[in-house]
Motif scaffolding. Structure first.
Motif, PDB file in Angstrom:
ATOM      1  N   ALA A  59     105.415  26.231  46.153  1.00 60.46           N
ATOM      2  CA  ALA A  59     105.778  25.011  45.426  1.00 60.46           C
ATOM      3  C   ALA A  59     105.553  23.768  46.281  1.00 60.46           C
ATOM      4  CB  ALA A  59     107.237  25.088  44.981  1.00 60.46           C
ATOM      5  N   SER A  60     105.728  23.902  47.597  1.00 55.49           N
ATOM      6  CA  SER A  60     105.524  22.754  48.494  1.00 55.49           C
ATOM      7  C   SER A  60     104.070  22.331  48.559  1.00 55.49           C
ATOM      8  CB  SER A  60     106.019  23.097  49.904  1.00 55.49           C
ATOM      9  OG  SER A  60     107.392  23.408  49.910  1.00 55.49           O
ATOM     10  N   LEU A  61     103.153  23.245  48.251  1.00 58.64           N
ATOM     11  CA  LEU A  61     101.724  22.935  48.326  1.00 58.64           C
ATOM     12  C   LEU A  61     101.222  22.137  47.128  1.00 58.64           C
ATOM     13  CD1 LEU A  61     100.343  26.405  49.527  1.00 58.64           C
ATOM     14  CD2 LEU A  61     100.989  24.438  50.934  1.00 58.64           C
ATOM     15  N   LEU A  62     102.027  22.073  46.053  1.00 63.13           N
ATOM     16  CA  LEU A  62     101.512  21.532  44.799  1.00 63.13           C
ATOM     17  C   LEU A  62     101.120  20.066  44.898  1.00 63.13           C
ATOM     18  CD1 LEU A  62     103.898  23.197  42.181  1.00 63.13           C
ATOM     19  CD2 LEU A  62     101.563  23.842  42.768  1.00 63.13           C
ATOM     20  N   GLY A  63     101.943  19.252  45.516  1.00 66.95           N
ATOM     21  CA  GLY A  63     101.685  17.812  45.498  1.00 66.95           C
ATOM     22  C   GLY A  63     101.075  17.249  46.758  1.00 66.95           C
ATOM     23  N   LEU A  64     100.638  18.106  47.669  1.00 66.91           N
ATOM     24  CA  LEU A  64     100.134  17.602  48.944  1.00 66.91           C
ATOM     25  C   LEU A  64      98.831  16.829  48.795  1.00 66.91           C
ATOM     26  CD1 LEU A  64     100.910  20.597  51.332  1.00 66.91           C
ATOM     27  CD2 LEU A  64     101.960  18.333  51.349  1.00 66.91           C
ATOM     28  N   ASP A  65      98.015  17.183  47.805  1.00 66.63           N
ATOM     29  CA  ASP A  65      96.745  16.473  47.639  1.00 66.63           C
ATOM     30  C   ASP A  65      96.951  15.016  47.249  1.00 66.63           C
ATOM     31  OD1 ASP A  65      97.729  17.658  45.180  1.00 66.63           O
ATOM     32  OD2 ASP A  65      95.933  16.842  44.231  1.00 66.63           O
ATOM     33  N   ARG A  66      98.139  14.666  46.729  1.00 69.58           N
ATOM     34  CA  ARG A  66      98.420  13.284  46.334  1.00 69.58           C
ATOM     35  C   ARG A  66      99.037  12.465  47.452  1.00 69.58           C
ATOM     36  NH1 ARG A  66     100.468  16.290  42.011  1.00 69.58           N
ATOM     37  NH2 ARG A  66     102.602  15.851  42.662  1.00 69.58           N
ATOM     38  N   LEU A  67      99.126  13.025  48.645  1.00 68.66           N
ATOM     39  CA  LEU A  67      99.791  12.333  49.748  1.00 68.66           C
ATOM     40  C   LEU A  67      99.079  11.032  50.099  1.00 68.66           C
ATOM     41  CD1 LEU A  67     102.203  12.674  51.646  1.00 68.66           C
ATOM     42  CD2 LEU A  67     100.709  13.873  53.240  1.00 68.66           C
ATOM     43  N   PHE A  68      97.754  11.053  50.107  1.00 60.88           N
ATOM     44  CA  PHE A  68      96.969   9.849  50.414  1.00 60.88           C
ATOM     45  C   PHE A  68      96.072   9.425  49.255  1.00 60.88           C
ATOM     46  CE2 PHE A  68      97.411  12.254  54.461  1.00 60.88           C
ATOM     47  CZ  PHE A  68      98.286  11.388  55.096  1.00 60.88           C
ATOM     48  N   GLN A  69      95.994  10.230  48.211  1.00 57.71           N
ATOM     49  CA  GLN A  69      95.048   9.963  47.134  1.00 57.71           C
ATOM     50  C   GLN A  69      95.367   8.674  46.400  1.00 57.71           C
ATOM     51  OE1 GLN A  69      91.707  10.444  45.965  1.00 57.71           O
ATOM     52  NE2 GLN A  69      92.346  12.473  46.640  1.00 57.71           N
ATOM     53  N   ALA A  70      96.650   8.440  46.105  1.00 59.96           N
ATOM     54  CA  ALA A  70      97.024   7.223  45.383  1.00 59.96           C
ATOM     55  C   ALA A  70      96.733   5.982  46.214  1.00 59.96           C
ATOM     56  CB  ALA A  70      98.503   7.279  44.998  1.00 59.96           C
ATOM     57  N   ASP A  71      96.978   6.059  47.520  1.00 58.40           N
ATOM     58  CA  ASP A  71      96.686   4.919  48.396  1.00 58.40           C
ATOM     59  C   ASP A  71      95.188   4.642  48.448  1.00 58.40           C
ATOM     60  OD1 ASP A  71      99.348   4.527  49.051  1.00 58.40           O
ATOM     61  OD2 ASP A  71      99.273   5.955  50.694  1.00 58.40           O
ATOM     62  N   PHE A  94     103.376   9.843  59.533  1.00 55.47           N
ATOM     63  CA  PHE A  94     104.666  10.510  59.715  1.00 55.47           C
ATOM     64  C   PHE A  94     105.678  10.018  58.679  1.00 55.47           C
ATOM     65  CE2 PHE A  94     108.946  10.599  61.493  1.00 55.47           C
ATOM     66  CZ  PHE A  94     109.062  11.913  61.907  1.00 55.47           C
ATOM     67  N   THR A  95     105.732   8.713  58.474  1.00 56.84           N
ATOM     68  CA  THR A  95     106.671   8.149  57.506  1.00 56.84           C
ATOM     69  C   THR A  95     106.365   8.618  56.093  1.00 56.84           C
ATOM     70  OG1 THR A  95     106.892   6.183  58.909  1.00 56.84           O
ATOM     71  CG2 THR A  95     107.670   6.006  56.643  1.00 56.84           C
ATOM     72  N   LYS A  96     105.078   8.655  55.736  1.00 58.98           N
ATOM     73  CA  LYS A  96     104.695   9.117  54.405  1.00 58.98           C
ATOM     74  C   LYS A  96     105.037  10.598  54.227  1.00 58.98           C
ATOM     75  CE  LYS A  96     100.848   7.843  52.553  1.00 58.98           C
ATOM     76  NZ  LYS A  96     101.381   7.107  51.377  1.00 58.98           N
ATOM     77  N   CYS A  97     104.900  11.376  55.295  1.00 57.96           N
ATOM     78  CA  CYS A  97     105.253  12.800  55.214  1.00 57.96           C
ATOM     79  C   CYS A  97     106.751  12.977  54.986  1.00 57.96           C
ATOM     80  CB  CYS A  97     104.827  13.520  56.492  1.00 57.96           C
ATOM     81  SG  CYS A  97     103.050  13.749  56.679  1.00 57.96           S
ATOM     82  N   VAL A  98     107.554  12.195  55.700  1.00 60.75           N
ATOM     83  CA  VAL A  98     109.005  12.294  55.537  1.00 60.75           C
ATOM     84  C   VAL A  98     109.411  11.901  54.118  1.00 60.75           C
ATOM     85  CG1 VAL A  98     111.226  11.383  56.324  1.00 60.75           C
ATOM     86  CG2 VAL A  98     109.453  11.928  57.988  1.00 60.75           C
ATOM     87  N   ALA A  99     108.793  10.840  53.601  1.00 59.74           N
ATOM     88  CA  ALA A  99     109.110  10.420  52.235  1.00 59.74           C
ATOM     89  C   ALA A  99     108.667  11.470  51.221  1.00 59.74           C
ATOM     90  CB  ALA A  99     108.438   9.076  51.948  1.00 59.74           C
ATOM     91  N   HIS A 100     107.486  12.043  51.439  1.00 59.13           N
ATOM     92  CA  HIS A 100     107.006  13.090  50.527  1.00 59.13           C
ATOM     93  C   HIS A 100     107.926  14.303  50.552  1.00 59.13           C
ATOM     94  CE1 HIS A 100     104.127  15.712  48.451  1.00 59.13           C
ATOM     95  NE2 HIS A 100     104.439  16.623  49.351  1.00 59.13           N
ATOM     96  N   TRP A 101     108.379  14.687  51.740  1.00 61.33           N
ATOM     97  CA  TRP A 101     109.293  15.829  51.837  1.00 61.33           C
ATOM     98  C   TRP A 101     110.611  15.516  51.128  1.00 61.33           C
ATOM     99  CZ3 TRP A 101     114.149  16.469  53.997  1.00 61.33           C
ATOM    100  CH2 TRP A 101     114.594  17.794  54.110  1.00 61.33           C
ATOM    101  N   THR A 102     111.107  14.292  51.293  1.00 57.58           N
ATOM    102  CA  THR A 102     112.375  13.920  50.674  1.00 57.58           C
ATOM    103  C   THR A 102     112.300  13.986  49.153  1.00 57.58           C
ATOM    104  OG1 THR A 102     112.865  12.463  52.554  1.00 57.58           O
ATOM    105  CG2 THR A 102     114.132  12.117  50.527  1.00 57.58           C
ATOM    106  N   ILE A 103     111.189  13.524  48.607  1.00 57.43           N
ATOM    107  CA  ILE A 103     111.051  13.465  47.155  1.00 57.43           C
ATOM    108  C   ILE A 103     110.609  14.806  46.564  1.00 57.43           C
ATOM    109  CG2 ILE A 103     109.679  12.467  45.283  1.00 57.43           C
ATOM    110  CD1 ILE A 103     111.890  10.676  46.205  1.00 57.43           C
ATOM    111  N   GLY A 104     109.651  15.463  47.217  1.00 56.49           N
ATOM    112  CA  GLY A 104     109.031  16.625  46.609  1.00 56.49           C
ATOM    113  C   GLY A 104     109.533  17.975  47.063  1.00 56.49           C
TER     114      GLY A 104
END
Length: 221
Positions: A59-71, A94-104
């Motif tokens: 489940a953690s792998l699902l949204g990883l492709d959107r980590l930088f795609q929207a930017d 690092f900050t974007k990873c922490v935010a992604h982990w918090t939300i997703g």
């Protein structure tokens, strides 16, 4: 960094569907296992922590492709690459990873104890599995940032990201499951794999953003 973190949190909350999709996928993985292995409660209790970890990992792998795609799509990634030095870009990642982990990913950790009830996991096993997920899933996000950075120029790189990073997440899975099982069998067997799991997270917290920053720089060139 705080402003960037809050921005990513707001964007993630507005999107909303990413966390819900992850939780539903996690639920689907855990819910179908009892139908596959049968009604043996002892067997389900033994494999329960492993199933929780596998479901959370997938489940953690699902949204990883959107980590930088929207930017990249709105042009903000180009601004970050132009404005930041290599070290500052690593902090940004690092900050974007922490935010992604918090939300997703954090919602997956929070629902894990409830899903563990489907597997007849004892309370101590549920607590250990939740604690190991809390300590180990950030490593998956930091590893995933590298794959997301490598495939950021591809329009549909979601599956490729999962294929690239899945082998690197195997050590995290091994020690997470070992710590969860050790807590049920003997509490003395919990601490060593848990400490190794924590060390892996700290290691990837340093290496992952740096490698992702280099990959983003290379993609921009």
């Amino acid at each position: 960094m705080l402003a960037l973190f809050l921005r990513e949190i707001r964007l993630g909350v507005r999107a909303g569907s990413g966390a819900l999709t992850g939780v539903l996928f996690f639920l689907a993985v855990v819910a179908v296992i009892p139908f596959g292995v049968g009604p043996d409660l002892n067997l389900l209790a033994r494999i329960g922590p492993a199933i929780l970890w596998i479901g959370a990992l997938l489940a953690s792998l699902l949204g990883l492709d959107r980590l930088f795609q929207a930017d990249r799509e709105d042009g903000s990634l180009d601004l970050l690459l132009m404005a930041d030095s290599r070290h500052m870009l690593a902090l940004t990642v690092f900050t974007k990873c922490v935010a992604h982990w918090t939300i997703g990913v954090l919602p997956l950790v929070l629902v894990a104890p409830m899903l563990g009830l489907f597997m007849n996991v004892p309370p101590l096993g549920l607590a250990a599995a939740t604690l190991t997920l809390l300590a180990g899933t950030p490593a998956i996000t930091f590893i995933g940032a590298v794959g997301a950075a490598l495939t950021v120029v591809l329009p549909r790189g979601g599956l490729l990201v999962s294929v690239l990073i899945l082998p690197l997440t195997i050590p995290v899975l091994i020690f997470g499951v070992a710590a969860s099982r050790g807590a049920v069998a003997d509490t003395d067997l919990f601490l060593p794999p848990f400490l190794i799991l924590t060390a892996l997270t700290l290691f990837f917290a340093v290496i992952g953003p740096v490698a992702a920053a280099l990959a983003l720089k290379g993609a921009a060139d």
